[in-house]
Design a protein around this motif. Structure first.
Motif, PDB file in Angstrom:
ATOM      1  N   PRO A   7       0.802  -1.230   0.000  1.00 38.09           N
ATOM      2  CA  PRO A   7       0.000   0.000   0.000  1.00 38.09           C
ATOM      3  C   PRO A   7       0.835   1.280   0.000  1.00 38.09           C
ATOM      4  N   THR A   8       2.131   1.182   0.272  1.00 38.76           N
ATOM      5  CA  THR A   8       2.959   2.396   0.256  1.00 38.76           C
ATOM      6  C   THR A   8       3.536   2.690  -1.120  1.00 38.76           C
ATOM      7  N   LEU A   9       3.347   1.761  -2.075  1.00 36.69           N
ATOM      8  CA  LEU A   9       3.796   2.028  -3.433  1.00 36.69           C
ATOM      9  C   LEU A   9       2.844   2.994  -4.119  1.00 36.69           C
ATOM     10  N   GLN A  10       3.420   3.826  -4.981  1.00 39.70           N
ATOM     11  CA  GLN A  10       2.634   4.698  -5.841  1.00 39.70           C
ATOM     12  C   GLN A  10       2.891   4.250  -7.269  1.00 39.70           C
ATOM     13  N   TYR A  11       2.047   4.685  -8.189  1.00 33.48           N
ATOM     14  CA  TYR A  11       2.172   4.238  -9.571  1.00 33.48           C
ATOM     15  C   TYR A  11       2.061   5.429 -10.512  1.00 33.48           C
ATOM     16  N   TYR A  12       2.993   5.484 -11.454  1.00 30.19           N
ATOM     17  CA  TYR A  12       2.925   6.487 -12.506  1.00 30.19           C
ATOM     18  C   TYR A  12       2.557   5.756 -13.796  1.00 30.19           C
ATOM     19  N   HIS A  13       1.410   6.127 -14.374  1.00 29.78           N
ATOM     20  CA  HIS A  13       0.902   5.446 -15.558  1.00 29.78           C
ATOM     21  C   HIS A  13       1.452   6.128 -16.809  1.00 29.78           C
ATOM     22  N   LEU A  14       2.091   5.318 -17.642  1.00 27.58           N
ATOM     23  CA  LEU A  14       2.755   5.793 -18.851  1.00 27.58           C
ATOM     24  C   LEU A  14       1.903   5.608 -20.101  1.00 27.58           C
ATOM     25  N   CYS A  42      16.532  16.458  -5.279  1.00 21.29           N
ATOM     26  CA  CYS A  42      16.043  15.106  -5.560  1.00 21.29           C
ATOM     27  C   CYS A  42      17.190  14.121  -5.751  1.00 21.29           C
ATOM     28  N   VAL A  43      17.027  12.939  -5.184  1.00 23.44           N
ATOM     29  CA  VAL A  43      17.928  11.816  -5.425  1.00 23.44           C
ATOM     30  C   VAL A  43      17.074  10.697  -6.002  1.00 23.44           C
ATOM     31  N   LEU A  44      17.365  10.337  -7.240  1.00 22.27           N
ATOM     32  CA  LEU A  44      16.717   9.201  -7.878  1.00 22.27           C
ATOM     33  C   LEU A  44      17.560   7.967  -7.563  1.00 22.27           C
ATOM     34  N   TYR A  45      16.941   6.947  -7.015  1.00 19.02           N
ATOM     35  CA  TYR A  45      17.643   5.765  -6.531  1.00 19.02           C
ATOM     36  C   TYR A  45      16.962   4.521  -7.117  1.00 19.02           C
ATOM     37  N   PRO A  46      17.241   4.198  -8.410  1.00 26.81           N
ATOM     38  CA  PRO A  46      16.546   3.086  -9.057  1.00 26.81           C
ATOM     39  C   PRO A  46      16.920   1.731  -8.484  1.00 26.81           C
ATOM     40  N   THR A  47      15.986   0.796  -8.619  1.00 22.73           N
ATOM     41  CA  THR A  47      16.227  -0.561  -8.143  1.00 22.73           C
ATOM     42  C   THR A  47      17.201  -1.289  -9.059  1.00 22.73           C
ATOM     43  N   TRP A  48      17.715  -2.400  -8.577  1.00 21.51           N
ATOM     44  CA  TRP A  48      18.622  -3.242  -9.355  1.00 21.51           C
ATOM     45  C   TRP A  48      17.824  -4.419  -9.903  1.00 21.51           C
ATOM     46  N   PHE A  49      18.504  -5.337 -10.603  1.00 23.27           N
ATOM     47  CA  PHE A  49      17.830  -6.406 -11.338  1.00 23.27           C
ATOM     48  C   PHE A  49      16.815  -7.171 -10.495  1.00 23.27           C
ATOM     49  N   PRO A 119       9.531  10.933 -17.329  1.00 30.80           N
ATOM     50  CA  PRO A 119       8.223  11.562 -17.107  1.00 30.80           C
ATOM     51  C   PRO A 119       7.696  11.394 -15.679  1.00 30.80           C
ATOM     52  N   LEU A 120       8.081  10.306 -15.020  1.00 25.96           N
ATOM     53  CA  LEU A 120       7.708  10.167 -13.601  1.00 25.96           C
ATOM     54  C   LEU A 120       8.227  11.359 -12.819  1.00 25.96           C
ATOM     55  N   LEU A 121       9.519  11.671 -12.994  1.00 29.06           N
ATOM     56  CA  LEU A 121      10.106  12.801 -12.258  1.00 29.06           C
ATOM     57  C   LEU A 121       9.557  14.133 -12.713  1.00 29.06           C
ATOM     58  N   THR A 122       9.609  14.399 -14.022  1.00 31.99           N
ATOM     59  CA  THR A 122       9.303  15.742 -14.526  1.00 31.99           C
ATOM     60  C   THR A 122       7.817  16.057 -14.554  1.00 31.99           C
ATOM     61  N   VAL A 123       7.006  15.126 -15.024  1.00 37.15           N
ATOM     62  CA  VAL A 123       5.568  15.367 -15.127  1.00 37.15           C
ATOM     63  C   VAL A 123       4.847  14.937 -13.852  1.00 37.15           C
ATOM     64  N   GLY A 124       5.095  13.700 -13.446  1.00 33.38           N
ATOM     65  CA  GLY A 124       4.384  13.154 -12.290  1.00 33.38           C
ATOM     66  C   GLY A 124       4.719  13.824 -10.974  1.00 33.38           C
ATOM     67  N   LEU A 125       6.014  14.124 -10.764  1.00 27.79           N
ATOM     68  CA  LEU A 125       6.445  14.693  -9.486  1.00 27.79           C
ATOM     69  C   LEU A 125       6.884  16.152  -9.589  1.00 27.79           C
ATOM     70  N   GLY A 126       6.958  16.688 -10.802  1.00 27.26           N
ATOM     71  CA  GLY A 126       7.316  18.097 -10.992  1.00 27.26           C
ATOM     72  C   GLY A 126       8.767  18.431 -10.696  1.00 27.26           C
ATOM     73  N   ILE A 127       9.660  17.431 -10.777  1.00 25.73           N
ATOM     74  CA  ILE A 127      11.083  17.651 -10.484  1.00 25.73           C
ATOM     75  C   ILE A 127      11.802  17.927 -11.798  1.00 25.73           C
ATOM     76  N   THR A 128      12.420  19.089 -11.923  1.00 25.47           N
ATOM     77  CA  THR A 128      13.104  19.431 -13.169  1.00 25.47           C
ATOM     78  C   THR A 128      14.566  19.821 -12.974  1.00 25.47           C
ATOM     79  N   ASP A 129      14.984  20.022 -11.732  1.00 23.22           N
ATOM     80  CA  ASP A 129      16.392  20.364 -11.503  1.00 23.22           C
ATOM     81  C   ASP A 129      16.836  19.816 -10.154  1.00 23.22           C
ATOM     82  N   GLN A 130      18.111  19.988  -9.857  1.00 30.75           N
ATOM     83  CA  GLN A 130      18.716  19.486  -8.615  1.00 30.75           C
ATOM     84  C   GLN A 130      18.458  17.993  -8.434  1.00 30.75           C
TER      85      GLN A 130
END
Length: 146
Positions: A7-14, A42-49, A119-130
């Motif tokens: 329930p703590t996951l969020q989803y960005y629909h592409l 912002c720190v983007l921290y993607p998952t691994w395999f 688009p998750l960052l820029t559109v969905g979350l409004g993060i465009t710099d830093q």
């Protein structure tokens, strides 16, 4: 038994997402979790395999139960952890039906995941710099795409 989504996951629909191969990933989505405030860098921290947002990718993040031993502090950073396509949290064989679901899910690449995160960052979350990107294993491989 199919696992229930956290329930703590969020989803960005592409929507129907075009992959590097020119195939379409139908009704694609990226699962993610955030920590901290959007007013912080912002720190983007993607998952691994084989990593998931829910279990495994949080060991660098300060939490109430581990406030001092983590490198990423939500009081200082807005931390975004997106899940990879195919890891069962984002669009994956088990949660995609139809002719491109299950074993027929189109193959995805690092490039595809990075393109979905933009688009998750820029559109969905409004993060465009830093923005800084950190990761290890397959997560680190995503940090090299510009």
């Amino acid at each position: 038994m199919v696992p229930q989504p956290d329930p703590t996951l969020q989803y960005y629909h592409l929507g129907d997402f075009e992959l590097q191969s020119s195939e379409i990933l139908p009704s694609a989505f990226t699962a993610y979790r955030t920590y901290g405030s959007t007013i912080n860098p912002c720190v983007l921290y993607p998952t691994w395999f084989s990593g998931k947002v829910v279990a495994g990718n949080e060991w660098l993040i300060s939490t109430p139960s581990h406030p001092y031993r983590r490198a990423l502090d939500p009081a200082k950073y807005f931390i975004v952890i997106p899940a990879l396509f195919g890891n069962s949290e984002s669009t994956s064989p088990f949660n995609t039906s139809g002719p491109k679901g299950g074993a027929h899910l189109p193959k995805t690449t690092y490039y595809d995941n990075v393109c979905a995160q933009h688009p998750l960052l820029t559109v969905g979350l409004g993060i465009t710099d830093q923005i800084a990107v950190v990761g290890w294993s397959m997560g680190a491989g995503q940090t090299t795409r510009t």
